[in-house]
Scaffold this motif. Structure first.
Motif, short mmCIF file in Angstrom:
data_model
loop_
_atom_site.label_atom_id
_atom_site.label_comp_id
_atom_site.label_asym_id
_atom_site.label_seq_id
_atom_site.Cartn_x
_atom_site.Cartn_y
_atom_site.Cartn_z
N ASP A 22 0.72 -1.17 0.20
CA ASP A 22 0.04 0.27 0.03
C ASP A 22 0.68 1.29 -0.06
N ALA A 23 2.01 1.22 0.90
CA ALA A 23 2.80 2.57 0.73
C ALA A 23 3.47 2.79 -0.53
N ALA A 24 3.80 1.93 -1.19
CA ALA A 24 4.42 1.89 -2.75
C ALA A 24 3.46 2.47 -3.46
N LEU A 25 2.20 1.94 -3.59
CA LEU A 25 0.90 2.22 -4.45
C LEU A 25 0.70 3.55 -3.95
N ALA A 26 0.83 4.09 -2.85
CA ALA A 26 0.34 5.36 -2.43
C ALA A 26 1.25 6.61 -3.09
N ARG A 31 3.31 10.31 -7.02
CA ARG A 31 3.91 10.74 -8.33
C ARG A 31 3.10 11.11 -9.64
N GLN A 32 2.16 10.36 -9.98
CA GLN A 32 1.31 10.22 -11.17
C GLN A 32 0.67 11.74 -11.23
N ALA A 33 0.20 12.10 -9.94
CA ALA A 33 -0.41 13.31 -9.58
C ALA A 33 0.29 14.52 -10.14
N VAL A 34 1.68 14.56 -10.08
CA VAL A 34 2.38 15.61 -10.30
C VAL A 34 3.20 15.68 -11.50
N LEU A 35 2.92 14.78 -12.40
CA LEU A 35 3.55 14.60 -13.77
C LEU A 35 2.98 15.45 -14.56
N ARG A 44 -5.11 3.76 -19.32
CA ARG A 44 -4.52 2.63 -18.74
C ARG A 44 -3.15 2.52 -18.66
N LEU A 45 -2.10 3.37 -19.18
CA LEU A 45 -0.92 3.02 -18.95
C LEU A 45 -0.58 3.56 -17.40
N GLU A 46 -1.45 4.67 -17.11
CA GLU A 46 -1.19 4.96 -15.61
C GLU A 46 -1.68 3.99 -14.75
N GLU A 47 -2.68 3.12 -15.03
CA GLU A 47 -3.05 2.13 -14.18
C GLU A 47 -2.21 0.93 -14.13
N ILE A 48 -1.63 0.69 -15.38
CA ILE A 48 -0.53 -0.43 -15.29
C ILE A 48 0.52 -0.07 -14.38
N ALA A 49 0.98 1.20 -14.36
CA ALA A 49 2.02 1.79 -13.63
C ALA A 49 1.79 1.55 -12.38
N LEU A 320 5.81 2.09 -17.57
CA LEU A 320 6.64 2.36 -16.39
C LEU A 320 7.63 3.64 -17.17
N ALA A 321 7.88 3.51 -18.38
CA ALA A 321 8.84 4.56 -19.03
C ALA A 321 8.04 5.89 -18.74
N ALA A 322 6.90 6.24 -19.08
CA ALA A 322 6.16 7.16 -18.71
C ALA A 322 6.21 7.66 -17.13
N HIS A 323 6.04 6.65 -16.50
CA HIS A 323 5.82 6.98 -15.06
C HIS A 323 7.20 7.32 -14.30
N ASN A 324 8.15 6.90 -14.90
CA ASN A 324 9.76 6.80 -14.20
C ASN A 324 10.23 8.06 -14.90
N GLY A 325 10.06 8.38 -16.04
CA GLY A 325 10.76 9.15 -17.01
C GLY A 325 10.24 10.51 -17.17
N MET A 326 8.97 10.73 -16.96
CA MET A 326 8.51 11.93 -17.28
C MET A 326 8.96 12.99 -16.08
N ALA A 327 9.09 14.43 -16.41
CA ALA A 327 9.47 15.34 -15.43
C ALA A 327 8.00 15.72 -14.73
N THR A 328 8.26 16.18 -13.34
CA THR A 328 7.15 16.70 -12.60
C THR A 328 6.90 18.08 -13.05
N PHE A 329 5.81 18.50 -12.32
CA PHE A 329 5.42 19.88 -13.14
C PHE A 329 6.58 20.85 -12.25
N ALA A 330 6.90 20.54 -11.00
CA ALA A 330 7.91 21.41 -10.70
C ALA A 330 9.42 21.43 -11.19
#
Length: 338
Positions: A22-26, A31-35, A44-49, A320-330
């Motif tokens: 649960d901690a990793a999922l949270a 992270r997804q929320a600030v990409l 679904r790519l977000e769901e997969i990540a 995973l490439a999108a989840h891990n490699g994208m920049a955050t807004f900040a």
């Protein structure tokens, strides 16, 4: 390494299923929320990540070790003319796998999966399920453990496949026993049988259900009586993966049928699974509906071998490439939505 000492241990493992982290999922969800994208815009790519993060226990999941195993077995019910191919083809295809010449070899190379092949007593077909149990308790347990033994704890993503002439017939019987319906609802053309072949398949499944249905009261007994060695091995591998929190890409109809008795008993069993595709086998979509899974792909595949799962691996890599490699807004100095 997971091992089931007996049928009771197999049942106990199914009754105590680990949950995602649960901690990793949270953390992954945060992270997804600030990409740098509108929320939910990668679908679904977000769901997969997020799925991968929860089961790997990592905010940023990886795919360094994708592993695939093809299990092979022969079936006594093949003597009833339920397949378009002779049983000798099972061993011939195993040799082809080992030589690197099959579709799954090419697709595993393309998706970056390490492939292994496990042949299970090909010289000793299972019993004809229309007139006898497929396996003894010892044979079924050995097949389950062959599957469990194949799963390494450090696997990032697993998929399993099969080779076994006539194995869509026991697969149909397992589904009918698990979820009800007429034999004809679960019997398709498999390797390409004609209408007469389908009629023979339906008759075999009807006989098998009449003979074994009342005794198939646990997942172990259902697999033992109605399944096959490679089918039980897939079930053992997927259960072992759950015990080790290894995420699984499910292949086609036979792979899914292997776990149908487990899902019928434990509907949450597929929580660690993604449905790679919906095959052209007519009952696969119905089966995925019982599982509550939406397939990633619909490509009219009907080969088996784990081929559909291999084709879906690049989708997981993309997620995973999108989840891990994208920049955050900040990080990108981009204004976030209000």
């Amino acid at each position: 390494m997971i091992r089931f000492q007996d049928a009771a241990a197999f049942g106990a493992a199914l009754d105590a299923l680990p949950q995602p982290d649960d901690a990793a999922l949270a953390a992954a969800r945060t992270r997804q929320a600030v990409l740098t994208k509108p929320a939910g815009s990668l679908g679904r790519l977000e769901e997969i990540a997020l799925f991968m993060a929860g089961w790997q226990g990592r905010e940023r999941p990886v795919l360094d070790r994708v592993r695939a195993t093809v299990f092979a077995g022969n079936h006594g019910v093949a003597a009833r003319g339920v397949s378009a191919f002779p049983v000798d083809v099972t061993a011939q295809m195993v040799a082809n796998f080992q030589a690197g010449g099959a579709a799954i070899n090419a697709l595993a190379r393309a998706c970056g999966a390490a492939l292994s092949v496990v042949a299970l007593d090909l010289d000793s077909p299972t019993g004809d399920i229309a007139s006898a149990a497929a396996m003894s308790e010892a044979e079924c347990l050995a097949a389950l453990n062959a599957g469990a033994h194949s799963v390494a704890a450090d696997t990032d993503l697993l998929f399993v496949g099969e080779m076994g002439i006539a194995n869509t017939t026991p697969a149909a019987a397992l589904c009918a026993q698990a979820f009800g319906g007429a034999a004809a609802d679960w019997c398709g053309r498999g390797s390409g049988v004609d209408d007469a072949g389908i009629a023979r398949k339906v008759a075999a499944v009807e006989s098998a259900l009449a003979l074994h249905g009342a005794q198939s009261v646990t997942p172990f007994e259902t697999l033992r009586r109605l399944g096959g060695r490679e089918i039980a091995a897939m079930a053992g591998a997927i259960l072992a993966a759950r015990r080790l929190r290894v995420p699984v890409l499910l292949d086609g109809f036979i792979c899914c049928a292997a776990i149908a008795p487990l899902v019928a008993t434990q509907p949450a069993f597929t929580d660690h699974c993604l449905a790679a595709h919906c095959s052209a086998e007519q009952a696969h979509g119905r089966l995925l509906g019982h599982f509550g899974l939406e397939p990633l792909l619909r490509l009219d595949l009907r080969l088996g071998e784990g081929s559909g799962a291999a084709v879906a691996v690049p989708l997981v890599r993309a997620a995973l490439a999108a989840h891990n490699g994208m920049a955050t807004f900040a990080e990108a100095a981009v204004a976030q939505a209000l």
